[in-house]
Design a protein around this motif. Structure first.
Motif, PDB file in Angstrom:
ATOM      1  N   GLY A  53      -7.301  -5.482  -1.795  1.00  0.00           N
ATOM      2  CA  GLY A  53      -6.213  -6.323  -2.259  1.00  0.00           C
ATOM      3  C   GLY A  53      -4.987  -5.489  -2.581  1.00  0.00           C
ATOM      4  O   GLY A  53      -5.065  -4.284  -2.814  1.00  0.00           O
ATOM      5  N   GLY A  54      -3.832  -6.122  -2.567  1.00  0.00           N
ATOM      6  CA  GLY A  54      -2.601  -5.431  -2.879  1.00  0.00           C
ATOM      7  C   GLY A  54      -2.022  -4.646  -1.719  1.00  0.00           C
ATOM      8  O   GLY A  54      -1.022  -3.941  -1.872  1.00  0.00           O
ATOM      9  N   ARG A  55      -2.638  -4.744  -0.551  1.00  0.00           N
ATOM     10  CA  ARG A  55      -2.152  -4.054   0.652  1.00  0.00           C
ATOM     11  C   ARG A  55      -1.541  -5.081   1.594  1.00  0.00           C
ATOM     12  O   ARG A  55      -1.750  -6.277   1.451  1.00  0.00           O
ATOM     13  CB  ARG A  55      -3.284  -3.327   1.386  1.00  0.00           C
ATOM     14  N   ASP A  96      -0.239   1.504   1.413  1.00  0.00           N
ATOM     15  CA  ASP A  96      -0.826   0.980   2.643  1.00  0.00           C
ATOM     16  C   ASP A  96      -1.430   2.070   3.528  1.00  0.00           C
ATOM     17  O   ASP A  96      -1.732   1.824   4.697  1.00  0.00           O
ATOM     18  CB  ASP A  96       0.212   0.193   3.451  1.00  0.00           C
ATOM     19  N   ILE A  97      -1.579   3.268   2.986  1.00  0.00           N
ATOM     20  CA  ILE A  97      -2.162   4.369   3.752  1.00  0.00           C
ATOM     21  C   ILE A  97      -3.379   4.900   3.013  1.00  0.00           C
ATOM     22  O   ILE A  97      -3.318   5.186   1.817  1.00  0.00           O
ATOM     23  CB  ILE A  97      -1.135   5.518   3.941  1.00  0.00           C
ATOM     24  N   GLU A  98      -4.478   5.014   3.720  1.00  0.00           N
ATOM     25  CA  GLU A  98      -5.699   5.624   3.175  1.00  0.00           C
ATOM     26  C   GLU A  98      -6.052   6.811   4.065  1.00  0.00           C
ATOM     27  O   GLU A  98      -6.117   6.684   5.283  1.00  0.00           O
ATOM     28  CB  GLU A  98      -6.846   4.619   3.168  1.00  0.00           C
ATOM     29  N   ILE A  99      -6.256   7.959   3.432  1.00  0.00           N
ATOM     30  CA  ILE A  99      -6.545   9.191   4.167  1.00  0.00           C
ATOM     31  C   ILE A  99      -7.847   9.777   3.650  1.00  0.00           C
ATOM     32  O   ILE A  99      -8.032   9.913   2.438  1.00  0.00           O
ATOM     33  CB  ILE A  99      -5.414  10.225   3.977  1.00  0.00           C
TER      34      ILE A  99
END
Length: 128
Positions: A53-55, A96-99
């Motif tokens: 959520g929140g993305r 909005d970025i997951e690494i």
């Protein structure tokens, strides 16, 4: 090798530019040579890509697979550079970025008919 996931309608139009940004960070932070780009894009239909959520629909996952040896400070510098450069070049907010960085032992890599621990001609340093 780097695998990038996102919603197809968002990811497809930016693949080339995102690849440039990612590889630029790999070069500047890790010292990777220009010809060592190995990016795999996995565009998914929105109904096949669940995210927190929140993305927004710009949510993008970047998985970086690398041989073990980079220091924690170096890995953190890479992550921070990616957040900064992706936002600057593509306007994707860091939320909005997951690494993720996945390290494997050198002997767990296979390329050019040998394992990573057998390679003596790499044009970059793994222990940085």
């Amino acid at each position: 090798m780097i695998v990038i996931y996102g919603i197809d309608k968002h990811l497809n139009p930016i693949k080339s530019q995102l690849s440039e940004v990612i590889h630029g960070c790999m070069q500047s932070v890790l010292g990777m040579p220009e010809d060592k780009r190995a990016h795999r894009f996995i565009p998914l239909a929105k109904e096949d890509f669940f995210y927190p959520g929140g993305r927004t629909d710009c949510y993008t996952v970047i998985e970086i697979n690398m041989m073990k040896g980079r220091k924690p400070e170096t890995q953190k510098a890479l992550i921070k550079a990616l957040f900064k450069e992706i936002e600057s070049a593509l306007g994707i907010n860091p939320i909005d970025i997951e690494i993720t960085i996945k390290e494997q032992e050198k002997y767990q890599w296979g390329f050019r008919g040998i394992t990573g621990d057998e390679a003596s001609d790499l044009k970059y340093n793994v222990d940085v």
